[in-house]
Enzyme design. Structure first.
Site, short mmCIF file in Angstrom:
data_model
loop_
_atom_site.label_atom_id
_atom_site.label_comp_id
_atom_site.label_asym_id
_atom_site.label_seq_id
_atom_site.Cartn_x
_atom_site.Cartn_y
_atom_site.Cartn_z
N TYR A 32 0.83 -1.20 0.00
CA TYR A 32 0.00 0.00 0.00
C TYR A 32 0.86 1.25 0.00
O TYR A 32 2.07 1.21 0.25
CB TYR A 32 -0.93 0.01 1.22
CG TYR A 32 -0.26 0.36 2.53
CD1 TYR A 32 -0.41 1.63 3.08
CD2 TYR A 32 0.51 -0.58 3.22
CE1 TYR A 32 0.21 1.96 4.28
CE2 TYR A 32 1.13 -0.25 4.41
CZ TYR A 32 0.98 1.01 4.95
OH TYR A 32 1.59 1.34 6.13
N ARG A 51 8.06 4.04 -4.86
CA ARG A 51 8.14 3.11 -3.73
C ARG A 51 7.09 2.01 -3.86
O ARG A 51 7.35 0.84 -3.52
CB ARG A 51 7.96 3.86 -2.41
CG ARG A 51 8.18 3.00 -1.18
CD ARG A 51 8.18 3.81 0.09
NE ARG A 51 6.90 4.45 0.33
CZ ARG A 51 6.67 5.27 1.35
NH1 ARG A 51 7.63 5.55 2.22
NH2 ARG A 51 5.47 5.82 1.51
N ARG A 97 -8.85 -20.75 0.05
CA ARG A 97 -7.74 -20.28 0.87
C ARG A 97 -6.59 -21.28 0.81
O ARG A 97 -6.75 -22.45 1.17
CB ARG A 97 -8.18 -20.09 2.32
CG ARG A 97 -7.07 -19.54 3.22
CD ARG A 97 -7.48 -19.53 4.68
NE ARG A 97 -6.44 -18.95 5.52
CZ ARG A 97 -5.36 -19.59 5.95
NH1 ARG A 97 -5.17 -20.87 5.61
NH2 ARG A 97 -4.46 -18.98 6.71
N HIS A 99 -1.98 -21.20 1.05
CA HIS A 99 -0.73 -20.43 1.05
C HIS A 99 -0.13 -20.39 -0.35
O HIS A 99 0.52 -19.39 -0.72
CB HIS A 99 0.27 -21.05 2.03
CG HIS A 99 -0.04 -20.75 3.46
ND1 HIS A 99 0.93 -20.72 4.43
CD2 HIS A 99 -1.21 -20.46 4.09
CE1 HIS A 99 0.38 -20.42 5.60
NE2 HIS A 99 -0.91 -20.27 5.41
N LYS A 146 6.50 -1.90 1.81
CA LYS A 146 5.36 -1.29 2.50
C LYS A 146 4.17 -2.24 2.37
O LYS A 146 3.25 -2.03 1.57
CB LYS A 146 5.05 0.08 1.92
CG LYS A 146 4.19 0.96 2.81
CD LYS A 146 4.14 2.39 2.29
CE LYS A 146 3.23 3.28 3.11
NZ LYS A 146 3.75 3.55 4.46
N GLU A 178 12.41 2.76 13.57
CA GLU A 178 11.48 3.82 13.19
C GLU A 178 10.27 3.78 14.11
O GLU A 178 10.22 2.99 15.05
CB GLU A 178 11.06 3.66 11.73
CG GLU A 178 10.44 2.32 11.40
CD GLU A 178 10.27 2.09 9.91
OE1 GLU A 178 10.32 3.06 9.14
OE2 GLU A 178 10.09 0.92 9.51
#
Length: 284
Positions: A32, A51, A97, A99, A146, A178
Site C-alpha cells: 500500500y 516506492r 484459501r 498459502h 510497504k 522507526e
C-alpha cells in the site's frame, strides 16, 4: 469521501466488494501507499509511486496501471482539496484459501480518500509536539517493503496510547529503527542523525525530503546506528511522515527531550519543509 476506486471502477464505497478469498484479506499479501494531496495536487507523488513499484517488485505482484491518472481522477471525484489517498494492491483472489498461489491471479487494486489538514500553510505554533515511548520492534525483516501486515505496528501504537503517548519508536537488536508509522531523526550538537536505510526501515518519502533539504542548505546530517542512550541524550528528536510532515518530540518514556521545547534546528527544518511544500503547491 464516498467514491472509491476498485479494479477499474469509481463507485460509492458501500457498493465496493472484494472476494472473501482475496489474499490481501486472508494473508496481508498486499502492499500500500498513503499519498497526501493538497489542493488536489499529489505531494511527492512520483516518489510514492516509485516506492509502490519497489514493493510490488519485491513481492512479485505484477500489474500495469496508470497510477497517476487513477489517483488524480479519484481525488477529483471526491471534490479535490486536501485529501489523503490510500492505495492498496493485493495479489488477488483465488477460488479457495491456500498459502500457495498460481501465476494466473489478477491483482486487486483499491483506493479511497480521507480529508487531511492543510500542512503547507501551517506555522510552527500550529504544530503540536509529541510524546513517545520506546518498544521492541516485532515486525518482519523486510520493513523496506510497504506491506499491509501491520499488526505489530498496531500493537505498539496501542501500547503508546495506553501510556498517554502519541507514538511508539521501535528498537531491534539495540538499534533504533522507526516509529509505528513514521521515520525518526535526532539532533546532537547541531548535527542531524537518522537510522541507516536498510531492510529494517521503510524509506520514507518525507524522510528522503528532509535529507535532501539538509544537503541543499548545508545542514550536517548522518545516517548512523542509534542506540537507546543516544536517543535519550539527544538535544532534539523529530518524527516524519507524509501526512504529518516533520514534528518535534518533547518526551520519551516520560522523560523530557532537551529543554522540553521545540528545538531551533527543528524550526529551521520545518520552515524549509513548508517553503518546499508551498512552492510545490503554488509554484511560487
Amino acid at each position: 469521501m464516498n467514491i472509491v476506486y476498485l479494479n477499474g471502477e469509481y463507485l460509492p464505497a458501500d457498493q465496493a466488494q472484494i472476494s472473501v478469498f482475496d489474499r490481501g484479506f486472508l494473508f496481508g499479501d498486499s502492499v500500500y501507499e498513503v499519498i497526501p494531496f493538497y489542493q488536489g495536487v499529489g505531494f511527492r507523488l512520483t516518489e510514492h509511486l516509485a516506492r509502490l513499484e519497489y514493493s510490488l517488485r519485491a513481492l512479485q505482484i505484477q500489474t500495469v496501471q496508470d497510477w497517476e491518472a487513477i489517483l488524480n481522477l479519484l481525488v477529483s471525484q471526491n471534490g479535490g482539496g486536501n485529501l489523503s489517498v490510500y492505495l492498496q494492491v493485493t495479489r488477488g483472489a483465488a477460488d479457495s484459501r491456500s498459502h500457495r498461489y498460481g501465476d494466473d491471479l489478477s491483482p486487486t487494486v483499491f483506493a479511497c480518500c480521507t480529508p487531511i489538514k492543510d500542512i503547507y500553510t501551517a506555522g510552527p505554533d500550529d504544530i503540536v509536539p509529541m510524546k513517545v515511548i520506546v518498544t521492541a520492534d516485532l515486525r518482519w525483516h523486510r520493513c523496506d517493503v510497504k506491506s499491509t501486515c501491520l499488526l505489530p505496528n498496531i500493537m505498539v501504537v496501542h501500547q503508546a496510547q495506553a501510556q498517554d503517548a502519541d507514538e511508539a519508536l521501535m528498537m531491534r537488536d539495540g538499534k533504533l529503527t522507526e516509529g509505528s508509522s513514521c521515520n525518526v531523526f535526532i539532533v546532537q550538537q547541531g548535527v542531524i542523525y537518522t537510522p541507516k536505510r536498510g531492510s529494517e526501515i521503510l524509506g520514507g518519502t518525507t524522510r528522503e525530503l528532509i535529507m535532501q533539504l539538509a544537503d541543499e542548505h548545508a545542514i550536517p546530517l548522518q545516517e548512523v546506528d542509534i542506540d537507546y542512550e543516544m536517543l535519550k541524550a539527544a538535544d532534539e528528536v523529530w518524527i516524519s511522515s507524509s501526512t504529518r510532515g516533520v514534528v518535534p518530540v518533547i518526551e520519551i518514556d516520560g522523560d523530557q527531550v532537551g529543554d522540553g521545547e521545540k528545538g531551533p534546528l527543528w524550526l529551521a527544518m520545518f520552515e524549509l519543509f513548508i517553503r518546499y511544500q508551498q512552492k510545490l503547491m503554488t509554484g511560487e
